[in-house]
Design a protein around this motif. Structure first.
Motif, PDB file in Angstrom:
ATOM      1  N   ALA A 105       0.821  -1.204   0.000  1.00  0.00           N
ATOM      2  CA  ALA A 105       0.000   0.000   0.000  1.00  0.00           C
ATOM      3  C   ALA A 105       0.861   1.263   0.000  1.00  0.00           C
ATOM      4  O   ALA A 105       0.344   2.366  -0.152  1.00  0.00           O
ATOM      5  N   MET A 106       2.170   1.090   0.148  1.00  0.00           N
ATOM      6  CA  MET A 106       3.081   2.228   0.203  1.00  0.00           C
ATOM      7  C   MET A 106       3.548   2.618  -1.195  1.00  0.00           C
ATOM      8  O   MET A 106       3.346   1.898  -2.165  1.00  0.00           O
ATOM      9  N   ASP A 111       7.658   8.013  -8.402  1.00  0.00           N
ATOM     10  CA  ASP A 111       6.521   8.504  -9.190  1.00  0.00           C
ATOM     11  C   ASP A 111       5.191   8.323  -8.450  1.00  0.00           C
ATOM     12  O   ASP A 111       4.201   8.949  -8.794  1.00  0.00           O
ATOM     13  N   GLU A 112       5.186   7.469  -7.429  1.00  0.00           N
ATOM     14  CA  GLU A 112       3.951   7.198  -6.698  1.00  0.00           C
ATOM     15  C   GLU A 112       3.807   8.052  -5.438  1.00  0.00           C
ATOM     16  O   GLU A 112       2.787   7.974  -4.750  1.00  0.00           O
ATOM     17  N   PRO A 115       0.587  13.132  -1.313  1.00  0.00           N
ATOM     18  CA  PRO A 115      -0.277  13.054  -0.134  1.00  0.00           C
ATOM     19  C   PRO A 115      -1.563  12.280  -0.353  1.00  0.00           C
ATOM     20  O   PRO A 115      -2.146  11.756   0.592  1.00  0.00           O
ATOM     21  N   MET A 116      -2.045  12.205  -1.590  1.00  0.00           N
ATOM     22  CA  MET A 116      -3.305  11.523  -1.865  1.00  0.00           C
ATOM     23  C   MET A 116      -3.115  10.072  -2.262  1.00  0.00           C
ATOM     24  O   MET A 116      -4.070   9.302  -2.291  1.00  0.00           O
ATOM     25  N   ALA A 117      -1.890   9.697  -2.565  1.00  0.00           N
ATOM     26  CA  ALA A 117      -1.654   8.372  -3.132  1.00  0.00           C
ATOM     27  C   ALA A 117      -2.012   7.258  -2.165  1.00  0.00           C
ATOM     28  O   ALA A 117      -2.546   6.216  -2.570  1.00  0.00           O
ATOM     29  N   TYR A 180      -4.745   8.094  -9.561  1.00  0.00           N
ATOM     30  CA  TYR A 180      -5.292   6.763  -9.288  1.00  0.00           C
ATOM     31  C   TYR A 180      -6.792   6.738  -9.566  1.00  0.00           C
ATOM     32  O   TYR A 180      -7.523   7.664  -9.201  1.00  0.00           O
ATOM     33  N   SER A 181      -7.247   5.668 -10.163  1.00  0.00           N
ATOM     34  CA  SER A 181      -8.665   5.481 -10.442  1.00  0.00           C
ATOM     35  C   SER A 181      -9.450   5.345  -9.143  1.00  0.00           C
ATOM     36  O   SER A 181      -8.973   4.750  -8.162  1.00  0.00           O
TER      37      SER A 181
END
Length: 455
Positions: A105-106, A111-112, A115-117, A180-181
């Motif tokens: 989940a990290m 690129d990932e 704060p919202m990821a 992210y979808s």
């Protein structure tokens, strides 16, 4: 009937005009002088997964020192903590698991980061332990989730292979933050790495899918006071003539439970029709109150398990960024605001009280499983309930020290009354793998699992 070993099939249903009503477990489903394990009524293991999003107070450094979630004592006869206190009367069915993490989940590459990821990834990893592909398009990739792995094994034996339910908006389209979808955010159930399953929050649609499968999607059947039982009087009378005194009582109680839930749904629809909801896309049968909504959804799950309509259920009790207030908890701070506690001891303690309230709602359902007869025991004897969050310390969006417990005996595969402390940073995937094996599924690996844990 009993002398000749004639008996009711566990799949017996009552049918009326457009209605198919499964039955609860009855003594008449077991042939005389035949061990239960050798009959079609032999208890089957159910699996229910419940996600309460965005971590827990007990996962913070302060919360761990205060034992807000994880007990101080390992092993048996531990003291129940502030957040888990509602579960204490069910001690013999409870297994608390501490010190797990969801590495997938990290952010795994720069690129990932963002704060919202973590919001976007968390729910998709909860039951899959798989790292979601960063995309806002149709090339989503995560899963499969353990509920669907189990459904492939037991789902062929029930009318509904699985049920996917939620409380808040179940949209699974568009973008929900940092590329992210929304698919990743609004479901915890994946049939395959590329096939998410939508979750249903409308009590009416859930009720119809269980008993009135041909009803128009989400619409009421008949008048606002009519009951599906109105189409079954002859079938009910005929069935009762075939049953003993105890079975007739069981059947009557079951029918009363169905009618009570039906009336509650009708009353919500009546109120919402008079005072339209502010959100135009909100189903008419969704109560404004979280308390009323979650109780309805849990009661529908209990009905589905009681009549063996399904043996697999997932239930998502919120979304990460919800600002819902839960007045029955005594906490007046909005959920997401409170979960970002800024390391304030007072706000962390307040968050622990909110965690206790959410655990308490699940506890009512778990206790109802215990009170419901099933074969040679009760539904909780024959179920495994997984409750937890894919986040730990929500203020920093950390996926370590996850809040997690298991309830039920899974047909003897779990003992209960245990606090299992895993080595630091044990993959939560190891819990998921262990759960599958306890349910009799010979799975080699789940996500980034490295082996079983000692439950």
């Amino acid at each position: 009937m009993f002398i000749t070993r004639n008996h009711l099939s566990r799949r017996t249903v009552l049918q009326g005009l457009g209605v198919t009503l499964g039955l609860p477990f009855l003594d008449a489903m077991v042939p005389a002088q035949t061990p239960l394990r050798l009959t079609a009524a032999a208890p089957k293991s159910r699996f229910i997964a419940i996600e309460m999003v965005h971590g827990a107070a007990g996962s913070t450094a302060i919360g761990r020192s205060m034992n807000y979630w994880s007990p101080a004592q390992e092993g048996r006869d531990f003291a129940f903590t502030k957040s888990l206190q509602p579960l204490e009367p069910l001690r013999e069915y409870i297994t608390v698991v501490s010190n797990t993490e969801l590495h997938n989940a990290m952010s795994l590459v720069p690129d990932e980061d963002g704060p919202m990821a973590d919001h976007a990834r968390s729910s998709a990893v909860f039951l899959t332990a798989a790292h979601p592909r960063r995309t806002a398009g149709g090339d989503i990739h995560a899963g499969p989730s353990i509920d669907q792995i189990y459904a492939k094994v037991v789902g062929r034996d029930t009318r509904l292979p699985s049920m996917q339910l939620c409380i808040e908006d179940n949209a699974i389209a568009g973008e929900c933050g940092y590329g992210y979808s929304c698919t990743y955010t609004h479901t915890i159930s994946w049939a395959s790495p590329t096939t998410p399953l939508p979750m249903e929050r409308s009590p009416r649609r859930v009720f119809n899918s269980m008993f009135v499968p041909d009803a128009p999607n989400g619409q009421r059947t008949g008048s606002n006071t009519a009951s599906l039982l109105d189409s079954l009087p002859d079938a009910i009378r005929s069935m009762k003539r075939r049953l003993g005194v105890r079975d007739r009582t069981t059947l009557s109680d079951y029918l009363d439970h169905i009618r009570a839930i039906e009336k509650r749904i009708q009353e919500v629809e009546r109120r919402n029709a008079i005072t339209p909801k502010t959100q135009t896309n909100e189903p008419l049968s969704v109560p404004d109150s979280f308390n009323d909504h979650v109780d309805l959804m849990f009661d529908l799950q209990l009905l589905a398990l009681t009549c063996d309509l399904t043996r697999v259920i997932t239930f998502k009790m919120g979304v990460d960024r919800s600002q819902r207030i839960f007045p029955e908890s005594g906490v007046t701070t909005p959920f997401h605001t409170l979960s970002h506690h800024r390391e304030s001891p007072e706000r962390i303690e307040e968050f622990a009280r909110l965690n206790q309230y959410h655990v308490g709602k699940a506890t009512q359902f778990i206790d109802n499983l215990r009170r419901t007869k099933d074969g040679d025991g009760n539904l909780l004897d024959h179920s495994l309930v997984l409750y937890g969050s894919p986040m730990g310390d929500s203020h920093v969006h950390e996926h370590r020290f996850l809040p997690l417990f298991l309830a039920g005996k899974a047909n003897g595969a779990l003992q209960g009354n245990r606090h299992v402390v895993c080595p630091a940073d044990t993959p939560m995937a190891n819990v998921l793998l262990t759960v599958m094996r306890k349910l009799g599924v010979d799975t080699h690996q789940i996500g980034d699992s490295t082996g079983e844990i000692a439950l």
